[in-house]
Each structure stands twice: as structure tokens, then as C-alpha cells.
Design a protein around this motif. Structure first.
Motif, mmCIF file in Angstrom:
data_model
loop_
_atom_site.group_PDB
_atom_site.id
_atom_site.type_symbol
_atom_site.label_atom_id
_atom_site.label_comp_id
_atom_site.label_asym_id
_atom_site.label_seq_id
_atom_site.Cartn_x
_atom_site.Cartn_y
_atom_site.Cartn_z
ATOM 1 N N ALA A 1 39.688 31.503 39.138
ATOM 2 C CA ALA A 1 40.001 30.663 37.985
ATOM 3 C C ALA A 1 38.795 30.346 37.111
ATOM 4 O O ALA A 1 38.957 29.883 35.984
ATOM 5 N N LEU A 2 37.576 30.583 37.598
ATOM 6 C CA LEU A 2 36.383 30.308 36.798
ATOM 7 C C LEU A 2 36.210 31.285 35.644
ATOM 8 O O LEU A 2 35.478 31.003 34.696
ATOM 9 N N VAL A 3 36.865 32.425 35.735
ATOM 10 C CA VAL A 3 36.614 33.516 34.801
ATOM 11 C C VAL A 3 37.647 33.520 33.680
ATOM 12 O O VAL A 3 38.850 33.482 33.933
ATOM 13 N N THR B 1 42.578 32.285 32.247
ATOM 14 C CA THR B 1 41.759 32.334 33.454
ATOM 15 C C THR B 1 42.251 33.461 34.347
ATOM 16 O O THR B 1 43.438 33.800 34.362
ATOM 17 N N HIS B 2 41.337 34.034 35.093
ATOM 18 C CA HIS B 2 41.653 35.190 35.928
ATOM 19 C C HIS B 2 42.555 34.782 37.099
ATOM 20 O O HIS B 2 42.391 33.702 37.677
ATOM 21 N N THR B 3 43.497 35.639 37.434
ATOM 22 C CA THR B 3 44.460 35.307 38.485
ATOM 23 C C THR B 3 43.837 35.278 39.871
ATOM 24 O O THR B 3 44.386 34.666 40.782
ATOM 25 N N VAL C 1 34.424 36.987 30.056
ATOM 26 C CA VAL C 1 33.135 36.332 29.826
ATOM 27 C C VAL C 1 32.593 35.736 31.119
ATOM 28 O O VAL C 1 31.811 34.798 31.098
ATOM 29 N N GLY C 2 33.007 36.293 32.242
ATOM 30 C CA GLY C 2 32.421 35.902 33.514
ATOM 31 C C GLY C 2 32.764 34.488 33.937
ATOM 32 O O GLY C 2 33.746 33.901 33.490
ATOM 33 N N SER C 3 31.932 33.941 34.815
ATOM 34 C CA SER C 3 32.159 32.585 35.327
ATOM 35 C C SER C 3 31.837 31.586 34.220
ATOM 36 O O SER C 3 30.702 31.181 34.029
ATOM 37 N N ALA D 1 34.575 24.053 40.573
ATOM 38 C CA ALA D 1 35.427 24.008 39.389
ATOM 39 C C ALA D 1 36.644 24.909 39.559
ATOM 40 O O ALA D 1 37.746 24.568 39.106
ATOM 41 N N GLY D 2 36.464 26.055 40.216
ATOM 42 C CA GLY D 2 37.586 26.962 40.428
ATOM 43 C C GLY D 2 38.700 26.306 41.223
ATOM 44 O O GLY D 2 39.890 26.489 40.932
#
Length: 257
Positions: free
Chosen positions: A233-235, A228-230, A161-163, A209-210
Motif C-alpha cells: 500500500a505504500l506504493v 496504491t499497489h495491491t 513512484v515507489g514507496s 504507514a502501509g
């Protein structure tokens, strides 16, 4: 709802009306190819042009609302078509009237006021270094695409779902004590379109935020299967695309709060 139509132009600007169903990234590429400047920092954002005003999409120091002249809508409450000016759209940081009244308007087209002279925005993060000496709109767009591809999952290959997270805005007076404790704290200047009009933009700073999520040890973590994406982290990413659904995302969001 397709189409890219030039409505007017002068020596400085061009006004372009774009159908809501037009692919956003393809429109950005089209604008660069026609020497229309302003949207290059927003390249490779997935979705359609009609979605761009909803949360006032932004990336690398640029927001779509800065270049939106009008949003053409069907007003379901009044049962008629209308043209909303940028001011009427209440654009702010990841915000617009379309989030305030999510069921009222159907966006059918967006008119952008783009520049004919390049005014490159290079202050954000590592973008200036990536662009280097070749400070052209074409190279800026190329580098934005490369950075996004290196950090963000391709939604066609990896559901996400993106950022998802907004960068917190704090008082400038709070920044210095934080920097003393955390010298590597990533932060950016803000401007009036980022915040509520009742606040003074000069007194606010945007904190990444990331960076905060990563420092908390939550990068790559979450509420399974939504993590969260490795690499960014926003994603929020879906690690069980054949099983997880929107409710799982809602659950992950409420647990995070």
C-alpha cells in the motif's frame, strides 16, 4: 557521470567515490562482490547513485546516509564545486538539504564509507526469517531482492513512484494504548538519523504507514488513475500510463491529504 573509485581503505573501512550517474542497484551488487558491507538492505532500489542522498533512501532498517561520507556537488548559487559532509547534508528520515534547497545543488558524485566486516541488519520485519541460518551479506542481499520483487511493481513494467508515504513517528508513550486496541499494529524502533535532531530518538517509534493504509481500507485504492499497489500500500501506481501525468500524482496526493 560514471565510475567507482576507491579513495582510501584500512582494516575496518573502505572509502569509495561513485559517480552520480552510476546505477544504484548495480553499485550495491558491486559492493557486495568486493566484500564491502552496509548497503545490502538497499538492493534493488531503482534509480541512480546521485539520487540516493536526496531523500536519504532507506529500506529494511538501513539508510544511505549512514554510509555517506561526502556528497560532491556543483553549487548553482555560488557557481562553484563543493564537497558537503554528511552533517552538512542534514540527513534525517527521508530528508536532506537537497530537499530543503531543491534548486541549489547538482550532485555529481557521492563518497561512501563502507565496512570491511559484515554487520548485518536483520531486525526489520520478516527479513530475519527470510535470511534464516545463512547470515551472510550475499544471502541478505538475495533475500532483500526477493522480498522487493514479491511486493513491489517493476517500474519497467508498471509505472510507479515507489514507496511514496513516510512512516509516521509517534511518541513511545502513545504506542502502548494503541497496541491495546490494535495488537497487530506494525511498528519499528527508530534512531537519531530518522528524526529531527531536536527530538530524542529513544522517545519515538515508527509506525508502518502501509499497515495504516491497509487498515483504513485504502489498499488498491486512490484517486484514479493513481492507486496504491495491491501488494504494497505504500506504493502509488499509474493505471493509465498513456494518459496520466505528474499532475495526476499531485492531485492524488492533495486529495489524500
Amino acid at each position: 557521470l560514471q565510475g567507482i573509485d576507491v579513495l582510501d581503505e584500512n582494516d575496518q573501512h573502505v572509502w569509495v567515490k561513485v559517480g552520480a550517474g552510476q546505477n544504484w542497484h548495480e553499485f550495491v551488487l558491486y559492493s557486495t562482490a568486493h566484500d564491502w558491507f552496509g548497503l545490502q538492505n538497499l538492493a534493488l532500489i531503482p534509480g541512480l547513485v546521485g539520487a540516493s542522498p536526496v531523500q536519504n533512501i532507506g529500506a529494511y532498517g538501513v539508510e544511505a546516509g549512514e554510509f555517506i561520507e561526502q556528497v560532491h556537488v556543483y553549487d548553482r548559487e555560488l557557481e562553484q564545486f563543493a564537497n558537503l559532509s554528511a552533517a552538512e547534508c542534514h540527513f534525517a528520515y527521508r530528508h536532506s538539504i537537497f530537499k530543503e534547497q531543491p534548486n541549489r545543488y547538482v550532485i555529481v558524485a557521492v563518497t561512501f564509507k563502507l565496512c570491511k566486516q559484515p554487520n548485518l541488519k536483520l531486525a526489520y520485519g520478516d527479513l530475519r526469517q527470510a535470511v534464516g541460518e545463512d547470515q551472510t551479506a550475499e544471502n541478505l542481499q538475495k533475500q532483500v531482492i526477493a522480498i522487493r520483487q514479491s511486493k513491489l511493481p517493476d517500474p519497467a513494467e508498471f509505472p510507479n513512484v515507489g514507496s511514496f508515504f513516510k512512516n509516521p513517528l509517534i511518541a513511545r508513550s502513545q504506542l502502548e494504548p494503541l497496541l491495546q486496541r490494535y495488537p497487530n499494529l506494525v511498528h519499528y524502533p527508530t534512531h537519531a538519523s530518522n528524526i529531527d535532531n531536536r527530538l530524542d530518538a529513544d522517545d519515538k517509534v515508527k509506525v508502518a504507514a502501509g499497515w495504516l493504509i491497509e487498515q483504513a481500507g485504502l489498499k488498491g485504492k486512490g484517486v484514479a488513475p493513481i492507486l496504491t499497489h495491491t501488494k504494497q500500500a505504500l506504493v502509488l501506481t499509474n493505471h493509465a500510463p498513456n494518459q496520466a501525468n505528474q499532475q495526476d500524482i499531485a492531485n492524488a496526493m492533495s486529495k489524500g491529504e
